[in-house]
Design a protein around this motif. Structure first.
Motif, PDB file in Angstrom:
ATOM      1  N   UNK A  36      -7.470   1.657   3.046  1.00  0.00           N
ATOM      2  CA  UNK A  36      -7.262   2.396   1.802  1.00  0.00           C
ATOM      3  C   UNK A  36      -6.884   1.453   0.673  1.00  0.00           C
ATOM      4  N   UNK A  37      -7.586   1.582  -0.444  1.00  0.00           N
ATOM      5  CA  UNK A  37      -7.264   0.858  -1.666  1.00  0.00           C
ATOM      6  C   UNK A  37      -6.642   1.858  -2.626  1.00  0.00           C
ATOM      7  N   UNK A  38      -5.358   1.673  -2.924  1.00  0.00           N
ATOM      8  CA  UNK A  38      -4.635   2.573  -3.819  1.00  0.00           C
ATOM      9  C   UNK A  38      -4.491   1.907  -5.181  1.00  0.00           C
ATOM     10  N   UNK A  39      -4.960   2.604  -6.231  1.00  0.00           N
ATOM     11  CA  UNK A  39      -5.034   2.018  -7.565  1.00  0.00           C
ATOM     12  C   UNK A  39      -4.005   2.684  -8.465  1.00  0.00           C
ATOM     13  N   UNK A  40      -3.143   1.868  -9.071  1.00  0.00           N
ATOM     14  CA  UNK A  40      -2.105   2.371  -9.963  1.00  0.00           C
ATOM     15  C   UNK A  40      -2.718   2.837 -11.281  1.00  0.00           C
ATOM     16  N   UNK A  41      -2.013   3.689 -12.033  1.00  0.00           N
ATOM     17  CA  UNK A  41      -2.531   4.153 -13.319  1.00  0.00           C
ATOM     18  C   UNK A  41      -2.849   2.992 -14.253  1.00  0.00           C
ATOM     19  N   UNK A  42      -3.872   3.187 -15.085  1.00  0.00           N
ATOM     20  CA  UNK A  42      -4.283   2.165 -16.034  1.00  0.00           C
ATOM     21  C   UNK A  42      -5.783   2.193 -16.238  1.00  0.00           C
ATOM     22  N   UNK A  45     -10.977   4.817  -1.391  1.00  0.00           N
ATOM     23  CA  UNK A  45     -10.616   4.320  -2.718  1.00  0.00           C
ATOM     24  C   UNK A  45      -9.975   5.472  -3.465  1.00  0.00           C
ATOM     25  N   UNK A  46      -8.677   5.363  -3.732  1.00  0.00           N
ATOM     26  CA  UNK A  46      -7.957   6.490  -4.301  1.00  0.00           C
ATOM     27  C   UNK A  46      -7.087   6.050  -5.466  1.00  0.00           C
ATOM     28  N   UNK A  47      -6.994   6.933  -6.455  1.00  0.00           N
ATOM     29  CA  UNK A  47      -6.065   6.737  -7.556  1.00  0.00           C
ATOM     30  C   UNK A  47      -4.681   7.198  -7.111  1.00  0.00           C
ATOM     31  N   UNK A  48      -3.675   6.398  -7.417  1.00  0.00           N
ATOM     32  CA  UNK A  48      -2.312   6.740  -6.993  1.00  0.00           C
ATOM     33  C   UNK A  48      -1.861   8.062  -7.594  1.00  0.00           C
ATOM     34  N   UNK A  49      -2.344   8.372  -8.787  1.00  0.00           N
ATOM     35  CA  UNK A  49      -2.090   9.659  -9.417  1.00  0.00           C
ATOM     36  C   UNK A  49      -3.423  10.254  -9.837  1.00  0.00           C
ATOM     37  N   UNK A  50      -3.597  11.565  -9.710  1.00  0.00           N
ATOM     38  CA  UNK A  50      -4.899  12.175 -10.012  1.00  0.00           C
ATOM     39  C   UNK A  50      -5.391  11.830 -11.411  1.00  0.00           C
ATOM     40  N   UNK A  72      -2.928  -2.543  -2.452  1.00  0.00           N
ATOM     41  CA  UNK A  72      -2.561  -1.924  -3.720  1.00  0.00           C
ATOM     42  C   UNK A  72      -3.181  -2.721  -4.871  1.00  0.00           C
ATOM     43  N   UNK A  73      -3.532  -1.994  -5.968  1.00  0.00           N
ATOM     44  CA  UNK A  73      -4.092  -2.609  -7.163  1.00  0.00           C
ATOM     45  C   UNK A  73      -3.334  -2.079  -8.372  1.00  0.00           C
ATOM     46  N   UNK A  74      -3.041  -2.959  -9.335  1.00  0.00           N
ATOM     47  CA  UNK A  74      -2.378  -2.537 -10.573  1.00  0.00           C
ATOM     48  C   UNK A  74      -2.798  -3.460 -11.707  1.00  0.00           C
ATOM     49  N   UNK A  75      -2.742  -2.963 -12.924  1.00  0.00           N
ATOM     50  CA  UNK A  75      -3.112  -3.777 -14.087  1.00  0.00           C
ATOM     51  C   UNK A  75      -2.145  -4.932 -14.299  1.00  0.00           C
ATOM     52  N   UNK A  76      -0.970  -4.881 -13.678  1.00  0.00           N
ATOM     53  CA  UNK A  76       0.025  -5.955 -13.795  1.00  0.00           C
ATOM     54  C   UNK A  76      -0.087  -6.967 -12.660  1.00  0.00           C
ATOM     55  N   UNK A  77      -1.057  -6.776 -11.765  1.00  0.00           N
ATOM     56  CA  UNK A  77      -1.151  -7.622 -10.587  1.00  0.00           C
ATOM     57  C   UNK A  77      -1.952  -8.888 -10.811  1.00  0.00           C
ATOM     58  N   UNK A  78      -2.251  -9.560  -9.688  1.00  0.00           N
ATOM     59  CA  UNK A  78      -3.019 -10.806  -9.694  1.00  0.00           C
ATOM     60  C   UNK A  78      -3.937 -10.802  -8.477  1.00  0.00           C
ATOM     61  N   UNK A 100     -11.390  -6.657  -6.071  1.00  0.00           N
ATOM     62  CA  UNK A 100     -10.650  -7.531  -5.146  1.00  0.00           C
ATOM     63  C   UNK A 100     -10.065  -6.704  -4.013  1.00  0.00           C
ATOM     64  N   UNK A 101      -9.566  -5.521  -4.321  1.00  0.00           N
ATOM     65  CA  UNK A 101      -9.051  -4.663  -3.274  1.00  0.00           C
ATOM     66  C   UNK A 101     -10.154  -4.189  -2.329  1.00  0.00           C
ATOM     67  N   UNK A 102     -11.324  -3.832  -2.875  1.00  0.00           N
ATOM     68  CA  UNK A 102     -12.438  -3.400  -2.040  1.00  0.00           C
ATOM     69  C   UNK A 102     -12.930  -4.531  -1.147  1.00  0.00           C
ATOM     70  N   UNK A 103     -12.958  -5.746  -1.678  1.00  0.00           N
ATOM     71  CA  UNK A 103     -13.363  -6.885  -0.853  1.00  0.00           C
ATOM     72  C   UNK A 103     -12.351  -7.133   0.261  1.00  0.00           C
ATOM     73  N   UNK A 104     -11.092  -6.863  -0.020  1.00  0.00           N
ATOM     74  CA  UNK A 104     -10.030  -7.080   0.958  1.00  0.00           C
ATOM     75  C   UNK A 104     -10.208  -6.176   2.182  1.00  0.00           C
ATOM     76  N   UNK A 105     -10.673  -4.940   1.976  1.00  0.00           N
ATOM     77  CA  UNK A 105     -10.820  -3.996   3.097  1.00  0.00           C
ATOM     78  C   UNK A 105     -12.273  -3.884   3.559  1.00  0.00           C
ATOM     79  N   UNK A 106     -13.160  -4.736   3.031  1.00  0.00           N
ATOM     80  CA  UNK A 106     -14.590  -4.567   3.276  1.00  0.00           C
ATOM     81  C   UNK A 106     -14.967  -4.675   4.744  1.00  0.00           C
ATOM     82  N   UNK A 107     -14.338  -5.557   5.480  1.00  0.00           N
ATOM     83  CA  UNK A 107     -14.766  -5.786   6.863  1.00  0.00           C
ATOM     84  C   UNK A 107     -14.241  -4.723   7.827  1.00  0.00           C
ATOM     85  N   UNK A 108     -12.960  -4.424   7.754  1.00  0.00           N
ATOM     86  CA  UNK A 108     -12.340  -3.549   8.741  1.00  0.00           C
ATOM     87  C   UNK A 108     -12.046  -2.143   8.227  1.00  0.00           C
TER      88      UNK A 108
END
Length: 569
Positions: free
Chosen positions: A37-43, A63-68, A4-10, A26-34
């Motif tokens: 899904x990278x879910x991105x919160x609004x922002x 790579x998906x936006x949590x909301x359209x 998960x990714x959000x503007x309030x994260x680290x 950072x989320x894309x690098x996290x799933x790069x090898x295997x």
């Protein structure tokens, strides 16, 4: 593993719902090898993303936006410290150092700088050429110098201060590069990139990519989306207000459908390489899209030698220049499209002005089939067949990598004879309506077939079309610059005579083409998430057996597309 990714994260967090990452990369690098899904919160995210290659056995990257369209990739940043240069004219200025990312690329030919964009409180300011007198600049306009330091001059209304307003300049170029197979990008907004000529805000390369439900707007000079893929599915996106194209298509075997492409060519390229889309790749299917109100050039443009493309069931309305053009192209199908109300496009390129507004045009091409289209109320001409001595060298050498034998023969013959051969084009069963006072041109225009002793244009057939012109009574069929071939056969003469069956005896209501509809949005297709993705193209009209009213055509009027193969899988 998903994240998960959000503007309030680290980015030092775990990437879970309660401890999201801060950046999408950072989320894309996290799933790069295997994969995963990278879910991105609004922002709003100020990033330039890359999805790189990974092992073939890995899961797809999604790579998906949590909301359209609630997650926004924005390539602009706020700029302050403006100085009032001229209080009477309300001109503000700001200098940037030589390393600043705002420098323009000087554009092409005589056009204004285009790699910059300035937005004030969300409103895009119009670029003006360097050296434009400040007293002639309208409100919400700007210039930028090509010298160092780069200097901006910004004209605003009297009551607007660019420091207290939100004044932003595009600084980032490509917002997303996909260099991976089996990826899905869904539901994002890609906005405001500093692209130059022939660059794109989002670039897709790889195989079996699905790109769906995204909004792309304000790529400054290039296109919103560059499709350089194999067997991708591009659908249900909106591409609007980009500097050049909505999207460019150089890949092969792709399906592009159910997209809205509107209001592109803000940079003012007009006739040259502009409008909705330019297609130089082959074996692609472009269907069920809406191309509306693109500002210049051509809405759908086949160019530079592509072959086996299928353009069907598109709604092409209110564009400037031409609706659909096949130029130095080979063996493609243009069928069941509605092309209407094309407007004049005035180009000042190369010091001359050209005004044209044509529904469907075939220029210096071979084996293009234009069948079962409804072409209505285009300002100059409904359908055009136009041939002149186009240089064989205009066909790029990289097309020699073709795997199609007939395409290779056409290329080699054109290169050897130093002229692009134009033959075997067929215009059958189209309804062409010029039924308003503005649509003053002919329904069919056959022009420029000047071959003399070096014939390169032959065997083009125009037959069984229906014409209607009840207002201006302009010629239904107009010929210009035709010349007899050495063997006594006219360049434009066909087996049955030039449209001997196109009498124009039927009103437009008798041949209405239904507008195709689709369900929005598409559900994710399992095939594109699997290791061996594909798409069933069995419903494509490779053989056309009926007219607009779904009545059976006589056997000698049926359209068989020949050696086009359904390779877009």
């Amino acid at each position: 593993m998903d994240c998960q990714v959000a503007t309030t994260g680290s980015d030092a967090a775990r990437g879970t719902a309660d401890q999201p990452f801060r950046t999408i990369q950072r989320g894309l690098d996290f799933v790069a090898r295997d994969g995963g899904t990278v879910t991105v919160a609004p922002g709003t995210y100020a990033e330039e993303l890359t999805i790189g290659p990974r092992p073939p056995a890995a899961r797809p990257i999604v790579l998906r936006s949590a909301q359209p369209q609630a997650a926004i990739l924005d390539g602009a940043e706020r700029v302050t410290a403006w100085r009032l240069l001229d209080a009477q004219q309300h001109i503000w200025t700001r200098d940037f150092g030589p390393a600043a990312p705002y420098h323009n690329d000087r554009g092409r030919w005589d056009l204004a700088p285009r790699s910059e964009q300035v937005f004030v409180n969300g409103r895009r300011c119009a670029p003006a050429k360097e050296g434009t007198p400040i007293d002639t600049m309208p409100d919400y306009s700007f210039t930028a110098t090509s010298s160092t330091p780069v200097r901006y001059m910004l004209k605003l209304p009297a009551d607007l201060n660019p420091d207290t307003a939100r004044t932003e300049i595009t600084t980032k170029a490509t917002l997303l590069k996909v260099r991976s197979d089996r990826a899905v990008i869904e539901g994002f907004v890609f906005r405001r990139a500093r692209t130059t000529y022939q660059q794109a805000m989002v670039t897709l390369s790889g195989e079996a990519i699905e790109f769906r439900g995204n909004l792309l707007e304000y790529a400054s000079a290039g296109s919103g989306l560059a499709i350089q893929t194999k067997h991708a599915h591009i659908h249900d996106n909106t591409l609007r207000a980009n500097g050049q194209f909505g999207f460019s298509l150089g890949g092969t075997g792709n399906v592009v459908e159910n997209n809205l492409v509107t209001g592109n060519d803000l940079a003012g390229y007009k006739e040259w390489g502009t409008g909705g889309t330019k297609i130089v790749g082959s074996n692609n299917v472009i269907r069920h899209n809406r191309f509306i109100g693109n500002l210049g050039g051509v809405a759908i443009w086949l160019d530079s030698g592509p072959y086996n493309n299928v353009i069907t069931h598109n709604f092409v309305s209110g564009n400037y220049g031409e609706g659909i053009r096949a130029e130095i192209s080979f063996h493609s199908l243009i069928a069941f499209n509605l092309v209407e109300t094309t407007q004049p496009c005035t180009s000042t390129m190369f010091g001359r002005t050209q005004t044209h507004c044509i529904g469907i045009s075939v220029q210096n091409s071979a084996e293009i089939w234009v069948v079962n289209n409804l072409v209505r109320d285009n300002r100059a001409t409904g359908i055009q067949l136009y041939t002149y001595r186009r240089k064989g060298t205009d066909l790029p050498s990289w097309q020699s990598r073709t795997t199609d034998e007939k395409h290779a023969q056409w290329l080699q013959r054109s290169w050897a004879d130093q002229v692009v051969h134009a033959y075997g084009n067929r215009f059958f069963n189209n309804l062409v309506v010029q039924d308003t006072a503005e649509a003053a041109g002919p329904c069919l225009y056959v022009r420029g077939l000047l071959n003399g002793d070096a014939p390169h244009c032959h065997g083009n057939e125009v037959d069984a079309n229906f014409y209607w012109n009840s207002v201006t009574h302009a010629p239904q069929v107009q010929l210009k610059d035709g010349r007899e071939m050495p063997n006594g056969q006219s360049d434009w003469q066909t087996r049955r005579g030039l449209d001997g069956h196109g009498r124009g005896a039927f009103g437009p209501a008798a041949y209405l083409q239904p507008i195709q509809t689709a369900t929005y949005p598409y559900e994710p297709t399992a095939a594109f998430l699997a290791a061996n993705p594909g798409r069933d193209l069995s419903d494509l009209p490779w053989e056309i057996k009926t007219d607009y009213l779904d009545r059976a055509l006589p056997s000698d009027r049926r359209i068989v597309i020949g050696h086009i193969q359904s390779t877009a899988q």
